[in-house]
Design a protein around this motif. Structure first.
Motif, PDB file in Angstrom:
ATOM      1  N   ALA A 129       0.856  -1.188   0.000  1.00 55.49           N
ATOM      2  CA  ALA A 129       0.000   0.000   0.000  1.00 55.49           C
ATOM      3  C   ALA A 129       0.889   1.233   0.000  1.00 55.49           C
ATOM      4  O   ALA A 129       2.015   1.213   0.509  1.00 55.49           O
ATOM      5  CB  ALA A 129      -0.915   0.014   1.221  1.00 55.49           C
ATOM      6  N   ALA A 130       0.376   2.310  -0.577  1.00 57.53           N
ATOM      7  CA  ALA A 130       1.077   3.591  -0.573  1.00 57.53           C
ATOM      8  C   ALA A 130       0.297   4.562   0.302  1.00 57.53           C
ATOM      9  O   ALA A 130      -0.903   4.759   0.109  1.00 57.53           O
ATOM     10  CB  ALA A 130       1.200   4.136  -1.993  1.00 57.53           C
ATOM     11  N   LEU A 131       0.973   5.136   1.281  1.00 57.32           N
ATOM     12  CA  LEU A 131       0.388   6.173   2.128  1.00 57.32           C
ATOM     13  C   LEU A 131       0.929   7.506   1.641  1.00 57.32           C
ATOM     14  O   LEU A 131       2.153   7.698   1.550  1.00 57.32           O
ATOM     15  CB  LEU A 131       0.775   5.963   3.594  1.00 57.32           C
ATOM     16  CG  LEU A 131       0.503   4.574   4.172  1.00 57.32           C
ATOM     17  CD1 LEU A 131       0.899   4.533   5.648  1.00 57.32           C
ATOM     18  CD2 LEU A 131      -0.950   4.171   3.988  1.00 57.32           C
ATOM     19  N   GLN A 132       0.037   8.427   1.307  1.00 58.66           N
ATOM     20  CA  GLN A 132       0.460   9.665   0.642  1.00 58.66           C
ATOM     21  C   GLN A 132      -0.171  10.882   1.306  1.00 58.66           C
ATOM     22  O   GLN A 132      -1.346  10.870   1.645  1.00 58.66           O
ATOM     23  CB  GLN A 132       0.067   9.609  -0.835  1.00 58.66           C
ATOM     24  CG  GLN A 132       0.639  10.710  -1.692  1.00 58.66           C
ATOM     25  CD  GLN A 132       0.357  10.455  -3.165  1.00 58.66           C
ATOM     26  OE1 GLN A 132      -0.723  10.733  -3.663  1.00 58.66           O
ATOM     27  NE2 GLN A 132       1.332   9.875  -3.853  1.00 58.66           N
ATOM     28  N   ARG A 133       0.654  11.910   1.453  1.00 58.16           N
ATOM     29  CA  ARG A 133       0.168  13.164   2.017  1.00 58.16           C
ATOM     30  C   ARG A 133      -0.704  13.882   0.996  1.00 58.16           C
ATOM     31  O   ARG A 133      -0.405  13.901  -0.196  1.00 58.16           O
ATOM     32  CB  ARG A 133       1.334  14.060   2.429  1.00 58.16           C
ATOM     33  CG  ARG A 133       0.899  15.323   3.160  1.00 58.16           C
ATOM     34  CD  ARG A 133       2.083  16.120   3.673  1.00 58.16           C
ATOM     35  NE  ARG A 133       1.630  17.381   4.284  1.00 58.16           N
ATOM     36  CZ  ARG A 133       1.229  17.514   5.528  1.00 58.16           C
ATOM     37  NH1 ARG A 133       1.245  16.468   6.341  1.00 58.16           N
ATOM     38  NH2 ARG A 133       0.825  18.682   6.008  1.00 58.16           N
ATOM     39  N   HIS A 134      -1.776  14.472   1.475  1.00 55.43           N
ATOM     40  CA  HIS A 134      -2.693  15.212   0.615  1.00 55.43           C
ATOM     41  C   HIS A 134      -2.037  16.498   0.107  1.00 55.43           C
ATOM     42  O   HIS A 134      -1.294  17.162   0.832  1.00 55.43           O
ATOM     43  CB  HIS A 134      -3.959  15.556   1.394  1.00 55.43           C
ATOM     44  CG  HIS A 134      -4.953  16.354   0.614  1.00 55.43           C
ATOM     45  ND1 HIS A 134      -5.633  15.845  -0.465  1.00 55.43           N
ATOM     46  CD2 HIS A 134      -5.376  17.641   0.759  1.00 55.43           C
ATOM     47  CE1 HIS A 134      -6.441  16.764  -0.948  1.00 55.43           C
ATOM     48  NE2 HIS A 134      -6.299  17.867  -0.234  1.00 55.43           N
ATOM     49  N   VAL A 135      -2.297  16.824  -1.143  1.00 56.17           N
ATOM     50  CA  VAL A 135      -1.843  18.092  -1.736  1.00 56.17           C
ATOM     51  C   VAL A 135      -3.083  18.921  -2.014  1.00 56.17           C
ATOM     52  O   VAL A 135      -3.965  18.505  -2.769  1.00 56.17           O
ATOM     53  CB  VAL A 135      -1.045  17.862  -3.034  1.00 56.17           C
ATOM     54  CG1 VAL A 135      -0.591  19.201  -3.614  1.00 56.17           C
ATOM     55  CG2 VAL A 135       0.157  16.967  -2.770  1.00 56.17           C
ATOM     56  N   SER A 136      -3.160  20.085  -1.418  1.00 59.25           N
ATOM     57  CA  SER A 136      -4.334  20.930  -1.611  1.00 59.25           C
ATOM     58  C   SER A 136      -4.279  21.613  -2.965  1.00 59.25           C
ATOM     59  O   SER A 136      -3.219  21.711  -3.597  1.00 59.25           O
ATOM     60  CB  SER A 136      -4.410  21.986  -0.504  1.00 59.25           C
ATOM     61  OG  SER A 136      -3.259  22.805  -0.529  1.00 59.25           O
ATOM     62  N   GLY A 137      -5.426  22.102  -3.411  1.00 59.57           N
ATOM     63  CA  GLY A 137      -5.487  22.848  -4.661  1.00 59.57           C
ATOM     64  C   GLY A 137      -6.294  22.139  -5.728  1.00 59.57           C
ATOM     65  O   GLY A 137      -6.706  20.985  -5.587  1.00 59.57           O
TER      66      GLY A 137
END
Length: 283
Positions: A176-184
């Protein structure tokens, strides 16, 4: 003059969920038709044929396979310097566990992403702390192929992560890949490596609305740098815009459906494929 043969390989249905199956077949049908008008003889097969070892001779392969088995079996063709669009190594590079490793720390602006075994449970608090956004949430994405179901890409809280990882494990998804959210605003794009075709639009506003404000030169740099790093020549993806001047790559796909611009894209892909295979510029 000997007629040249192209082999068009259609994607396995499980890799084209919902309406994507029809769209994926439609773009390949149009490219094949374009090349047949240029004198190519066409043979159509499915990804399952490749998985069973039924790989015919061809001068040009249009490859929509996404599974690891088919890509591995096509690798000898790539080693023989056959013209294959996209090459199986590039397809495998798009599997998320490979893509994350290739893009992290590169010139491509890419979100903080950590690969974890689905059987390993929730990562340590210090790891999660780098991934959770201001709302205490992160993205969980399956770590192999692109999404087959809605639940393959989830935005959730850390308390929900254990159950979601267990669900991946039960389905046989090892990573699984855990990824930080990027706003915009999020942009969807479609492209060909020779830059003869590039189209983009806002994911929420749709292809018929005015495109979001963006530094197009920066957008092109990110998209093409990622494709070059992965070895893709026909590709598409998603880019977030924390600001118009800073595009951040979220995802990139080998041979998307080009659904909003299918006919124009098929003509451009046909020209590109013909030129790549023959060394001559088509009309």
């Amino acid at each position: 003059m000997t007629t040249q043969r192209l082999v068009a390989i259609y994607r396995r249905a499980s890799f084209s969920p919902q309406d994507h199956l029809q769209n994926d077949r439609a773009i390949l049908d149009l490219v094949v038709g374009n090349l047949m008008t240029r004198g190519w003889e066409a043979l159509r097969i499915d990804e399952q044929d490749v998985e069973q070892g039924r790989i015919p001779h061809g001068d040009l392969f249009l490859n929509m396979c996404q599974g690891a088995v088919a890509s591995e079996l096509l690798s000898p063709i790539e080693s023989d310097q056959a013209v294959i669009i996209n090459r199986p190594t590039a397809v495998l590079n798009c599997h998320r566990h490979h893509m994350v490793r290739r893009l992290t720390g590169s010139e491509v602006d890419f979100p903080r992403t950590v690969l974890v075994p689905s059987a390993g449970g929730v990562p340590a608090t210090n790891v999660l702390g780098e991934l959770l956004d201001e709302e205490g949430m992160l993205w969980l994405k399956r770590g192999d192929v692109h999404a087959e179901r809605t639940e393959d890409v989830l935005r959730l809280r850390s308390a929900e992560l254990g159950g979601a990882l267990a669900g991946f494990f039960e389905r046989g998804i090892p990573w699984a890949a855990l990824q930080r959210h990027v706003s915009g605003v999020v942009i969807k794009f479609y492209a060909i490596a020779d830059r003869s075709f590039f189209r983009f639009y806002g994911a929420q506003s749709g292809p018929h609305a005015p495109a979001p404000p963006v530094d197009e030169a920066a957008l092109l740099r990110v998209a093409y740098a990622a494709a070059e790093r992965l070895g893709l020549v026909v590709f598409g993806g998603d880019i977030a815009l924390p600001s118009p001047e800073r595009p951040v790559l979220l995802d990139i796909n080998d041979w998307p459906s080009f659904a909003p611009c299918r006919h124009e894209a098929a003509a451009a892909i046909g020209r590109f494929a013909h030129r790549t295979a023959t060394g001559t510029d088509p009309a």
